[in-house]
Design a protein around this motif. Structure first.
Motif, PDB file in Angstrom:
ATOM      1  N   GLY A 254      -4.163 -45.381  61.324  1.00  0.00           N
ATOM      2  CA  GLY A 254      -3.575 -46.507  62.032  1.00  0.00           C
ATOM      3  C   GLY A 254      -4.198 -47.822  61.592  1.00  0.00           C
ATOM      4  N   ALA A 255      -3.410 -48.884  61.609  1.00  0.00           N
ATOM      5  CA  ALA A 255      -3.897 -50.206  61.218  1.00  0.00           C
ATOM      6  C   ALA A 255      -3.048 -51.274  61.887  1.00  0.00           C
ATOM      7  CB  ALA A 255      -3.867 -50.378  59.702  1.00  0.00           C
ATOM      8  N   THR A 256      -3.565 -52.473  61.887  1.00  0.00           N
ATOM      9  CA  THR A 256      -2.836 -53.632  62.393  1.00  0.00           C
ATOM     10  C   THR A 256      -2.973 -54.756  61.382  1.00  0.00           C
ATOM     11  OG1 THR A 256      -3.289 -53.036  64.692  1.00  0.00           O
ATOM     12  CG2 THR A 256      -2.625 -55.308  64.259  1.00  0.00           C
ATOM     13  N   ALA A 257      -1.870 -55.405  61.065  1.00  0.00           N
ATOM     14  CA  ALA A 257      -1.904 -56.550  60.159  1.00  0.00           C
ATOM     15  C   ALA A 257      -2.430 -57.757  60.929  1.00  0.00           C
ATOM     16  CB  ALA A 257      -0.519 -56.831  59.598  1.00  0.00           C
ATOM     17  N   ASP A 258      -3.634 -58.181  60.603  1.00  0.00           N
ATOM     18  CA  ASP A 258      -4.256 -59.300  61.298  1.00  0.00           C
ATOM     19  C   ASP A 258      -3.496 -60.591  60.997  1.00  0.00           C
ATOM     20  OD1 ASP A 258      -6.175 -61.529  61.861  1.00  0.00           O
ATOM     21  OD2 ASP A 258      -7.472 -59.844  62.383  1.00  0.00           O
ATOM     22  N   PRO A 259      -3.126 -61.362  62.013  1.00  0.00           N
ATOM     23  CA  PRO A 259      -2.368 -62.608  61.783  1.00  0.00           C
ATOM     24  C   PRO A 259      -3.132 -63.639  60.975  1.00  0.00           C
ATOM     25  CG  PRO A 259      -3.055 -62.416  64.083  1.00  0.00           C
ATOM     26  CD  PRO A 259      -3.330 -61.098  63.446  1.00  0.00           C
ATOM     27  N   VAL A 260      -4.453 -63.456  60.815  1.00  0.00           N
ATOM     28  CA  VAL A 260      -5.209 -64.377  59.965  1.00  0.00           C
ATOM     29  C   VAL A 260      -4.787 -64.241  58.505  1.00  0.00           C
ATOM     30  CG1 VAL A 260      -7.516 -64.905  59.063  1.00  0.00           C
ATOM     31  CG2 VAL A 260      -7.195 -64.441  61.500  1.00  0.00           C
TER      32      VAL A 260
ATOM     33  N   ALA B 298       3.402 -46.708  54.082  1.00  0.00           N
ATOM     34  CA  ALA B 298       3.206 -47.480  55.311  1.00  0.00           C
ATOM     35  C   ALA B 298       4.491 -47.449  56.132  1.00  0.00           C
ATOM     36  CB  ALA B 298       2.827 -48.921  54.985  1.00  0.00           C
ATOM     37  N   PHE B 299       4.358 -47.008  57.384  1.00  0.00           N
ATOM     38  CA  PHE B 299       5.489 -46.948  58.320  1.00  0.00           C
ATOM     39  C   PHE B 299       5.183 -47.835  59.522  1.00  0.00           C
ATOM     40  CE2 PHE B 299       5.769 -43.006  55.994  1.00  0.00           C
ATOM     41  CZ  PHE B 299       7.126 -42.737  55.881  1.00  0.00           C
TER      42      PHE B 299
ATOM     43  N   ALA C 107       3.049 -55.493  65.836  1.00  0.00           N
ATOM     44  CA  ALA C 107       2.920 -54.089  66.223  1.00  0.00           C
ATOM     45  C   ALA C 107       2.023 -53.377  65.220  1.00  0.00           C
ATOM     46  CB  ALA C 107       4.295 -53.414  66.282  1.00  0.00           C
ATOM     47  N   PRO C 108       1.323 -52.312  65.645  1.00  0.00           N
ATOM     48  CA  PRO C 108       0.522 -51.521  64.699  1.00  0.00           C
ATOM     49  C   PRO C 108       1.430 -50.840  63.674  1.00  0.00           C
ATOM     50  CG  PRO C 108      -0.057 -51.029  66.981  1.00  0.00           C
ATOM     51  CD  PRO C 108       1.207 -51.811  67.022  1.00  0.00           C
ATOM     52  N   PHE C 109       0.838 -50.405  62.583  1.00  0.00           N
ATOM     53  CA  PHE C 109       1.578 -49.592  61.613  1.00  0.00           C
ATOM     54  C   PHE C 109       0.715 -48.416  61.206  1.00  0.00           C
ATOM     55  CE2 PHE C 109      -0.687 -52.629  58.969  1.00  0.00           C
ATOM     56  CZ  PHE C 109      -1.070 -51.914  57.843  1.00  0.00           C
ATOM     57  N   GLU C 110       1.337 -47.442  60.563  1.00  0.00           N
ATOM     58  CA  GLU C 110       0.637 -46.226  60.163  1.00  0.00           C
ATOM     59  C   GLU C 110       0.689 -46.059  58.653  1.00  0.00           C
ATOM     60  OE1 GLU C 110       2.572 -43.124  62.307  1.00  0.00           O
ATOM     61  OE2 GLU C 110       1.495 -43.523  64.184  1.00  0.00           O
ATOM     62  N   VAL C 111      -0.386 -45.526  58.104  1.00  0.00           N
ATOM     63  CA  VAL C 111      -0.444 -45.204  56.679  1.00  0.00           C
ATOM     64  C   VAL C 111      -0.556 -43.691  56.553  1.00  0.00           C
ATOM     65  CG1 VAL C 111      -1.659 -45.513  54.503  1.00  0.00           C
ATOM     66  CG2 VAL C 111      -1.549 -47.407  56.147  1.00  0.00           C
ATOM     67  N   SER C 112       0.423 -43.090  55.894  1.00  0.00           N
ATOM     68  CA  SER C 112       0.475 -41.641  55.695  1.00  0.00           C
ATOM     69  C   SER C 112      -0.022 -41.320  54.292  1.00  0.00           C
ATOM     70  CB  SER C 112       1.915 -41.152  55.881  1.00  0.00           C
ATOM     71  OG  SER C 112       2.060 -39.795  55.512  1.00  0.00           O
ATOM     72  N   VAL C 113      -1.104 -40.536  54.174  1.00  0.00           N
ATOM     73  CA  VAL C 113      -1.710 -40.227  52.876  1.00  0.00           C
ATOM     74  C   VAL C 113      -1.614 -38.728  52.623  1.00  0.00           C
ATOM     75  CG1 VAL C 113      -3.764 -40.440  51.427  1.00  0.00           C
ATOM     76  CG2 VAL C 113      -3.322 -42.148  53.210  1.00  0.00           C
TER      77      VAL C 113
END
Length: 370
Positions: free
Chosen positions: A66-72, A141-142, A119-125
């Motif tokens: 799980g990850a979030t794209a930081d607005p910075v 990335a979804f 919104a958070p996003f997910e990385v499937s590896v």
């Protein structure tokens, strides 16, 4: 004849930012301080903002992070594409943490849709193949169940992989056939420059320009010699407490002025979405590195959609931009090594109005999908 390309170019739907024009006034070195004078507590330094957290493992061995794209780390309102790829590389590195192949060697990415900061996003590896020397992975990335970005990565060992007793297959200085760093002026002898306001992360990075690279290239152009196109070079420095990582390399190789030979009539305000990008990691990052040099070149531009190439090299450097007065040996250039090379396929898109308005520019980026 040449005009600076907008510096943080836009990933296919993840825009790259405009930096200040090379003629833009620099900061006063006498008053410059390596501290975040206007950074709010909400702003996340790169190392923290590029993290990914393990969530789960599926029955076929695919791991979800799980990850979030930081607005910075956005251009206007849209996350920077190299930054998002950096998060995906970080997730893949965690996936490989217990493997013999811990180092990213290569990554190819295709940008399909924009990641949102809301919104958070997910990385499937997932592992495609594991061999003796390399492991091939996919990372996707979804966000809200929609595929946004897809990539293929190769992991292995960056250094020390030669068989015992074998001669390492390397080409390095002082061998005269080895490529020397294209940078002529060390970072400490350059002046820090200002980002334009559209760069949300302007308080997280110090940057400057080595004027000798573009100057030498334009001399060749005027003489009708050399490879043509355009070239330039920039330095990027993280603040104390941060360190250059593979994720940061993916960011800086996609955060470059990337000069284009502008055709007559092309508006100065344009967008440069990347369709795909390929990265090859060359050597390990020296421990404690905060500054790198990025050499960039662009040779061709064609219709439709102003399709153009962009090539980047990321190099080690002997000091930091903020190390004013540092003393370096005369052969400092021979001691630098290339960390990464990257190529990309991008487009030119013109906007009816200036993208300095974040809301308008992000909307334009969303509407610019192929």
């Amino acid at each position: 004849m040449y005009r600076a390309r907008l510096d943080i170019l836009s990933q296919r739907v993840h825009p790259r930012l405009q930096y200040a024009d090379p003629s833009h006034s620099s900061l006063n070195p006498a008053s410059f301080s390596p501290s975040r004078s206007t950074t709010s507590s909400a702003m996340a330094p790169f190392n923290q903002a590029s993290g990914a957290k393990y969530l789960s493992t599926s029955d076929d061995g695919t791991k979800i992070f799980g990850a979030t794209a930081d607005p910075v780390w956005t251009v206007g309102k849209v996350p920077h594409g190299g930054y998002i790829l950096g998060i995906m590389i970080e997730a893949a590195a965690q996936y490989q943490a217990k493997s013999a192949h811990k180092d990213p060697l290569h990554a190819t990415v295709h940008y399909l849709r924009a990641i949102s900061t809301t919104a958070p996003f997910e990385v499937s590896v997932k592992t495609i193949r594991r061999g003796q020397g390399f492991t091939n992975l996919t990372a996707e990335a979804f966000q809200k169940g929609v595929l946004k970005i897809t990539s293929h990565l190769v992991f292995g060992v960056l250094e020390g992989g030669a068989a015992p007793g074998a001669t390492p297959l390397v080409l390095r200085r002082p061998d005269p056939r080895a490529r020397q760093t294209p940078f002529q002026t060390p970072p400490s002898q350059t002046e820090p420059l200002k980002f334009q306001d559209i760069a949300s992360f302007s308080n997280e990075i110090i940057w400057s320009r080595d004027n000798t690279i573009q100057g030498h290239h334009e001399e060749l152009v005027r003489a009708d010699e050399g490879p043509g196109g355009a070239e330039d070079g920039r330095y990027y420095e993280l603040y104390p407490g941060q360190a250059v990582t593979p994720a940061f390399l993916s960011f800086v190789c996609d955060s470059f002025p990337g000069l284009l030979p502008y055709p007559a009539g092309l508006k100065k305000v344009s967008w440069f979405p990347t369709v795909s990008m390929s990265l090859e990691f060359k050597t390990p990052i020296p421990r404690g590195t905060r500054t790198v040099g990025v050499f960039g070149a662009s040779r061709f531009i064609e219709e439709p959609l102003g399709r153009h190439d962009f090539y980047a090299e990321v190099w080690t450097v002997p000091d930091n931009i903020t190390d004013k007065g540092s003393k370096l040996p005369e052969n400092w250039r021979d001691e630098q090594r290339c960390l990464l090379v990257a190529t990309q396929f991008a487009m030119v898109m013109q906007f009816p109005d200036s993208p300095s308005n974040g809301k308008q520019s992000s909307q334009g980026a969303k509407e610019s999908k192929l």
